[in-house]
Design an enzyme around this catalytic site. Sequence first.
Site, PDB file in Angstrom:
ATOM      1  N   GLU A   1       0.766  -1.107  -0.035  1.00  0.00           N
ATOM      2  CA  GLU A   1      -0.100   0.050   0.055  1.00  0.00           C
ATOM      3  C   GLU A   1       0.851   1.132   0.004  1.00  0.00           C
ATOM      4  O   GLU A   1       0.595   2.224  -0.780  1.00  0.00           O
ATOM      5  CB  GLU A   1      -1.088   0.205   1.139  1.00  0.00           C
TER       6      GLU A   1
ATOM      7  N   HIS B   1     -10.371  -4.761  10.509  1.00  0.00           N
ATOM      8  CA  HIS B   1     -10.992  -4.441   9.077  1.00  0.00           C
ATOM      9  C   HIS B   1     -12.523  -3.563   9.326  1.00  0.00           C
ATOM     10  O   HIS B   1     -13.407  -3.800   8.410  1.00  0.00           O
ATOM     11  CB  HIS B   1     -11.432  -5.794   8.810  1.00  0.00           C
TER      12      HIS B   1
END
Lengths: 362, 327
Positions: free
Chosen positions: B60, B129
């Site tokens: 990322e 998450h």
Amino acid sequence: MAASKRLEEGARELSPLASLAARSAAAYEPMPNGHEQVDLGLPPGELLDIHRRMLLLRRLEERIGQLYAMGEIGGFCHLYIGQEAVAVGMERATRSDDPVITAYRCHAHMVVRGVAPELVIGELLGKADGVSGGKGGSMHMFDPARNFYGGHGIVGAQVPLGTGIAFALKYRKTDRVCVTYFGDGAISQGQVAEAFNMAALWKLPIVYVVENNQYGMGTAVDRASAVSDLHKRGESFGIPGQEVDGMDPVVVERAGLTALEHARSGRGPMLLEMKTYRYRGHSMSDPALYRTREEVQKVREERDPISRVADLLVNAGVVDADQLKAVDREIRAMVMEAVTAAQAMPDADPAELMTDIYSAGS
Amino acid sequence: MREISVREAIRDAMAEEMRRDESVFLMGEEVAEYEGAYKVSQGLLQEFGPERVVDTPITEAGFAGVGVGAAMMGLRPIVEFMTWNFAMQAVDQIVNSAAKTRYMSGGRVSLPVVFRGPNGAASQVAAQHSQDYGAWYAHVPGLKVVAPFDAADAKGLLTAAIRDPDPVVFLEHELLYGDTGQVPDGEHVAELGRARIVRPGRDVTLVSWSRGVSAILAAAETLADQDIEAEVIDLRTLRPLDRVTVLGSVQRTHRIVCVEEGWPSCGIGAEVIATVSAEAFDALDAPPRRVSGAEVPMPYAAHLEALALPDVETVVRVAREACYVDV
């Protein structure tokens, strides 16, 4: 925004370095009789040009150091003194349309790209006509018109950015190559490994240049990197690496030309490790107690890039010591002029505080 | 108009902008051959090819930086994060590089990049998450932060974000991807920075964005049955915040409840209420109120997760309290 107007005006003139180069060539006269034949590696006029460019960077950074000590420059300020062969040699190997990006030790990289020294000094003084209008300072300077993309303050973060620039060059199907500089400290950042992987995976046109000046701030390379041959750090991605004497501008230029050709021909990235040395601390606030004075002195005496080229020129009879002194006087005067011009610039306007956060009209 | 899902609306916005502008491309994990972890980029690889729909490694920080670098050169990257939770790895590039470079360069460098992906709580995927990052990015000058609720806004706001010259953080919601709504035919561009009054009312202002809008719409229905007419505002953009619309509503209703999935401390609700308190103090007939996620890492068990998120019943109760109905 005032600065951009000034830059565009400047762009119509020859950059100081270009005019220096023109004068260098004119100054060359045939070698007088009685001198030994020396292999200069380059035509004498070119070597004179290299010498002048490196000397300009040296005198400019010395003067910036003085201004910092006098309290005219604030914040963090990282000087390039000792590393001049890297910026000058690589710039000679790089096409003017090849984008360049580096970290916070960026003054020299800007100036070799052709940005007027007064615009750099003006930025350091927080002036309206500084290259970033007084909003960026020493570590954050940009000039896209000269294909210079910063000037970045976060160690290693410019490496994915440079990789993105290379992505764009390939996307646009150009034959340009991005030259991305970083230090020996940055090479251990995770972002750098991530960028290496993508550049190799996608065969991006990029040359990574690690300026190994032996210390990441105060930590010697062998205390920070499990493998101290930094040119090997791309091997696991299949990126060819090369160790280069970063104190010899001619060697740097040759290595740069080879690496740029490699990247330009579509074969993907290359990693050049420039073995170099900084004479000053990491930044102006660093007394550099992690190394001995003798170590610094030894490099200055034996490997200094400017002395090296000067000796070569004198030994070959291209110039004599007096002529070199005249060059030095000329460059010192030029730097003083740039300082005077920068000091005369208006301070950054308080009305500009809240501009340039978003694009105008958005 | 035609009825499509939020997922299709996002895909259509990207596809139409890629057709319109060669400099627009999509990159991220699983965006090409897999067609998106949430199937948002269906058909894009087939139409635009691997040079413009780029699968990245799981990296990322690196690919966010690559996107920003590409934007420096004038491309218009759409950088997809599989979820915004994973963008924590890339926050340096979003904040230090994307948001600040225009300013640091004295306006010389533009960064027309969109970072997008699902944000907030999904379904029982627990703490790492399930987090709402709206307040994190809305804190940062130099970013624009957009969080659409329905399909029409998903398309219109994403189109605007892609065309915008500045970095945009585009917060989608996994639990909204399948919701359908009417979307105008052809080009549809919404304006960034404008809230929308979804349902007018005179008694209390309910403010939210993204999935929170479904909660305040449902609460408004219930309140209407109890003779309380709530005005429902979808902020749509979290930065810049449309203070004018919110303040105008409070001038009419004199009461406000702000609903968010995220944690309340230093949240969007805190910002909305601070604005109302400072700029519409005299219009208020009751203390401004917040309904937010609980200040815990998101639990896994379904019943615990439900307890940690704002629900319609709580919104109704707090709105009634703000109206002094139950006091």
